[in-house]
Enzyme design. Structure first.
Site, mmCIF file in Angstrom:
data_model
loop_
_atom_site.group_PDB
_atom_site.id
_atom_site.type_symbol
_atom_site.label_atom_id
_atom_site.label_comp_id
_atom_site.label_asym_id
_atom_site.label_seq_id
_atom_site.Cartn_x
_atom_site.Cartn_y
_atom_site.Cartn_z
ATOM 1 N N ASP A 11 33.546 47.544 31.433
ATOM 2 C CA ASP A 11 33.740 46.659 30.275
ATOM 3 C C ASP A 11 32.324 47.373 29.138
ATOM 4 O O ASP A 11 31.380 48.342 29.377
ATOM 5 C CB ASP A 11 32.751 45.644 30.895
HETATM 6 N N1 URA Z 1 33.731 46.051 37.375
HETATM 7 C C1 URA Z 1 33.435 45.104 36.115
HETATM 8 O O1 URA Z 1 33.000 44.051 36.597
HETATM 9 N N2 URA Z 1 32.691 45.833 35.216
HETATM 10 C C2 URA Z 1 32.802 46.800 34.838
HETATM 11 O O2 URA Z 1 33.120 47.695 33.549
HETATM 12 C C3 URA Z 1 33.932 48.047 36.114
HETATM 13 C C4 URA Z 1 33.739 47.438 36.846
#
Ligand code: URA
Length: 246
Positions: free
Chosen positions: A105
């Site tokens: 993310d």
């Molecule tokens: N899980 C998440 O919620 N976000 C990420 O960036 C990676 C794994």
């Protein structure tokens, strides 16, 4: 290309001549030479320095590159962003068309591999190979033994129950807790959704290990090239070698 070389049809496909199957047909039709000799059967392997010509044109694949990046927050895990936001490919200067294997993310920090090896990327992202992804997860509230148990058993999310995770408590207090979580799946916002389901929203998320690769010595925002052994290890984990028949 390893010391055993690379199959001619794979080398040609990587250079964009045609699919592997079609390249096999070109080879069998006598349209390919290696170092000036027409190849008439399959099984020839290419080593560095070999000159491959198909229908009079030299065949040169892009060199494969592999980097480990420690992504900062605010950077998008994509090749480009329609809204002009910074992307991970901007962190690594390269002449090749690199892309990230998987995603983090925007607000998540940590490890991502950038490469132009589409085949390895495809293999590593396949859930069958269960690549370990380890996260340091900072959350609101006090994580309990019952929460850890639920993480280890599986948590019902709107896209199904998560596979069992390894969960280790690093610290717990009323204001917030830190856990280390190892998952194998790669669903969208998975860790954030798992923790939300437990009533502990994530305040910071960092991926500190991907398969055998850790962030030791690699600061957030930095990158390094993977060495041969590290790439070979990823190929082994992903079953790439096995699928190619050696
Ligand atoms: N899980 C998440 O919620 N976000 C990420 O960036 C990676 C794994």
């Amino acid at each position: 290309m390893g010391s055993r070389g690379e199959r001619l049809q794979k080398y040609m496909a990587r250079a964009g001549v045609a699919s592997r199957r079609k390249c096999e047909e070109l080879i069998l039709a006598g349209r390919v030479t290696v170092n000036g000799q027409t190849v008439k059967e399959l099984g020839v392997r290419i080593h560095s320095g070999d000159i491959v010509v198909c229908d009079g044109r030299t065949v040169t694949p892009e060199p494969l590159e592999y980097y480990l990046v420690n992504k900062p927050a605010g950077v998008i895990s994509a090749v480009s962003d329609g809204r002009g936001r910074p992307t991970v490919t901007g962190l690594v200067p390269s002449r090749q068309r690199l892309f990230p294997i998987g995603r983090l993310d925007r607000d998540t920090t940590g490890l991502l591999i950038l490469t132009n090896d589409g085949r390895l990327a495809h293999q590593l992202m396949h859930p069958r190979f269960e690549v370990d992804k380890v996260y340091r997860v900072e959350v609101k509230g006090k994580v309990t033994a019952a929460d850890l148990k639920r993480l280890r058993t599986g948590i019902r999310l709107d896209d199904g129950v998560t596979t069992p995770a390894a969960a280790r408590l690093v610290s717990a207090g009323d204001a917030g807790s830190i856990i280390e979580l190892t998952i194998h799946e790669g669903r969208k916002r998975q860790v954030r959704r798992m923790m939300e389901a437990l009533g502990h929203p994530v305040t910071r998320l960092h991926r500190c290990r991907y398969a055998t690769l850790t962030d030791t010595g690699l600061r957030v925002g930095d990158y390094r090239a993977l060495d041969r052994d590290e790439v070979a290890e990823l190929e082994k984990i992903s079953g790439k070698e096995e699928n190619e028949g050696g």
